[in-house]
Motif scaffolding. Structure first.
Motif, mmCIF file in Angstrom:
data_model
loop_
_atom_site.group_PDB
_atom_site.id
_atom_site.type_symbol
_atom_site.label_atom_id
_atom_site.label_comp_id
_atom_site.label_asym_id
_atom_site.label_seq_id
_atom_site.Cartn_x
_atom_site.Cartn_y
_atom_site.Cartn_z
ATOM 1 N N ILE A 1 -11.960 96.467 -41.092
ATOM 2 C CA ILE A 1 -11.992 95.536 -42.229
ATOM 3 C C ILE A 1 -13.084 94.495 -41.976
ATOM 4 O O ILE A 1 -13.035 93.753 -40.985
ATOM 5 N N SER A 2 -14.063 94.477 -42.878
ATOM 6 C CA SER A 2 -15.190 93.546 -42.744
ATOM 7 C C SER A 2 -14.807 92.151 -43.220
ATOM 8 O O SER A 2 -13.797 91.978 -43.911
ATOM 9 N N TYR A 3 -15.662 91.200 -42.882
ATOM 10 C CA TYR A 3 -15.548 89.839 -43.422
ATOM 11 C C TYR A 3 -16.552 89.692 -44.556
ATOM 12 O O TYR A 3 -17.658 90.236 -44.471
ATOM 13 N N THR A 4 -16.183 88.990 -45.595
ATOM 14 C CA THR A 4 -17.155 88.716 -46.663
ATOM 15 C C THR A 4 -16.912 87.349 -47.299
ATOM 16 O O THR A 4 -15.784 86.848 -47.284
ATOM 17 N N THR A 5 -17.996 86.811 -47.872
ATOM 18 C CA THR A 5 -17.871 85.543 -48.609
ATOM 19 C C THR A 5 -17.765 85.809 -50.115
ATOM 20 O O THR A 5 -17.663 84.858 -50.882
ATOM 21 N N VAL B 1 -13.500 85.168 -46.743
ATOM 22 C CA VAL B 1 -13.616 83.846 -46.118
ATOM 23 C C VAL B 1 -14.667 83.006 -46.864
ATOM 24 O O VAL B 1 -15.487 83.542 -47.612
ATOM 25 N N SER B 2 -14.631 81.704 -46.613
ATOM 26 C CA SER B 2 -15.628 80.825 -47.214
ATOM 27 C C SER B 2 -16.964 81.008 -46.484
ATOM 28 O O SER B 2 -17.006 81.539 -45.363
ATOM 29 N N LYS B 3 -18.025 80.534 -47.124
ATOM 30 C CA LYS B 3 -19.344 80.612 -46.485
ATOM 31 C C LYS B 3 -19.329 79.812 -45.170
ATOM 32 O O LYS B 3 -19.882 80.248 -44.157
ATOM 33 N N GLU B 4 -18.670 78.637 -45.197
ATOM 34 C CA GLU B 4 -18.603 77.779 -44.000
ATOM 35 C C GLU B 4 -17.941 78.541 -42.854
ATOM 36 O O GLU B 4 -18.410 78.541 -41.725
ATOM 37 N N GLN B 5 -16.824 79.203 -43.176
ATOM 38 C CA GLN B 5 -16.094 79.962 -42.145
ATOM 39 C C GLN B 5 -16.963 81.096 -41.599
ATOM 40 O O GLN B 5 -17.010 81.334 -40.382
ATOM 41 N N PHE B 6 -17.669 81.779 -42.507
ATOM 42 C CA PHE B 6 -18.505 82.912 -42.094
ATOM 43 C C PHE B 6 -19.605 82.426 -41.145
ATOM 44 O O PHE B 6 -19.846 83.023 -40.082
ATOM 45 N N LEU B 7 -20.252 81.301 -41.533
ATOM 46 C CA LEU B 7 -21.347 80.774 -40.695
ATOM 47 C C LEU B 7 -20.818 80.341 -39.330
ATOM 48 O O LEU B 7 -21.487 80.505 -38.306
#
Ligand code: 5GP
Length: 192
Positions: free
Chosen positions: A35-39, A55-61
């Motif tokens: 399962i990938s992560y995506t914004t 996830v949020s962009k902040e979380q991804f970064l």
């Protein structure tokens, strides 16, 4: 750790990768799906932790910063990425795992795991791809155009994949993928 158990499925958005993967797992329940992560936002019918970790962009970064991502890419304005730990867990268990990721992701996975099997799913035609993109909903005309533009670039990259399979019929395509996976796992790494 046997990296022949790592299978990448790429192909233009809308070519049926997720449906084919579902069919592969119906036919062989020993195969896992990463399962990938995506914004990007969930589409109708998608669930967090099932289709993606949304996830949020902040979380991804932050995840990138922490070295958590094996690979990641920006696609049509959103981030998508694979967790290193998740892949290692599957490989340590000796589980065959499929990653549905774009061609940039595929290239990076092959760099870290040279014996990974890269499968490229091709739509029967660009017209059919367009129909499928419209049919699944949740994307506007601009986004469809952007995905079709990316599709053309991805199709050019298909020649670098181990195998190209045309998805005319989901079950037929899933069976071809399973045959390729089985042959790959049995072959000696030197033959690849
Ligand atoms: P979608 O928004 O249609 O679910 O995905 C858009 C594109 O991102 C697809 O080509 C999909 O395969 C790709 N993708 C999904 N997860 C990942 C990932 O973890 N890494 C990379 N590099 N691409 C991904």
């Amino acid at each position: 750790m046997d990296d022949r158990k790592l299978i990448v499925i790429s192909g233009p958005s809308g070519c049926g990768k997720d449906t084919v993967l579902r069919k592969i797992r119906e036919l062989d329940d020993s195969i896992a799906a990463n399962i990938s992560y995506t914004t990007r936002s969930p589409r109708p019918g998608e669930t967090d932790g099932v289709n993606y970790h949304f996830v949020s962009k902040e979380q991804f970064l932050e995840n990138i910063e922490n070295g958590m991502m094996l690979e990641y890419n920006q696609y049509a304005g959103n981030y998508y990425g694979t967790s290193r730990e998740s892949i290692n867990r599957f490989l340590e268990d000796g589980t065959t795992v499929v990653l549905v990721i774009d061609v940039n992701g595929g290239r990076n996975v092959k760099k870290y795991y040279p014996n990974a099997l890269l499968l490229f799913l091709m739509p029967p035609s660009i017209g059919e791809l367009r129909r499928r993109l419209i049919g699944r909903g949740g994307v506007d005309e601009e986004s469809i155009k952007a995905r079709l533009r990316i599709a053309e670039e991805e199709i050019l990259y298909a020649q670098n994949y181990d195998l190209v399979i045309v998805n005319r019929d989901v079950e037929e395509c899933a069976r071809e993928c399973l045959e390729a996976i089985s042959a790959w796992e049995k072959a000696e790494p030197d033959n690849k």
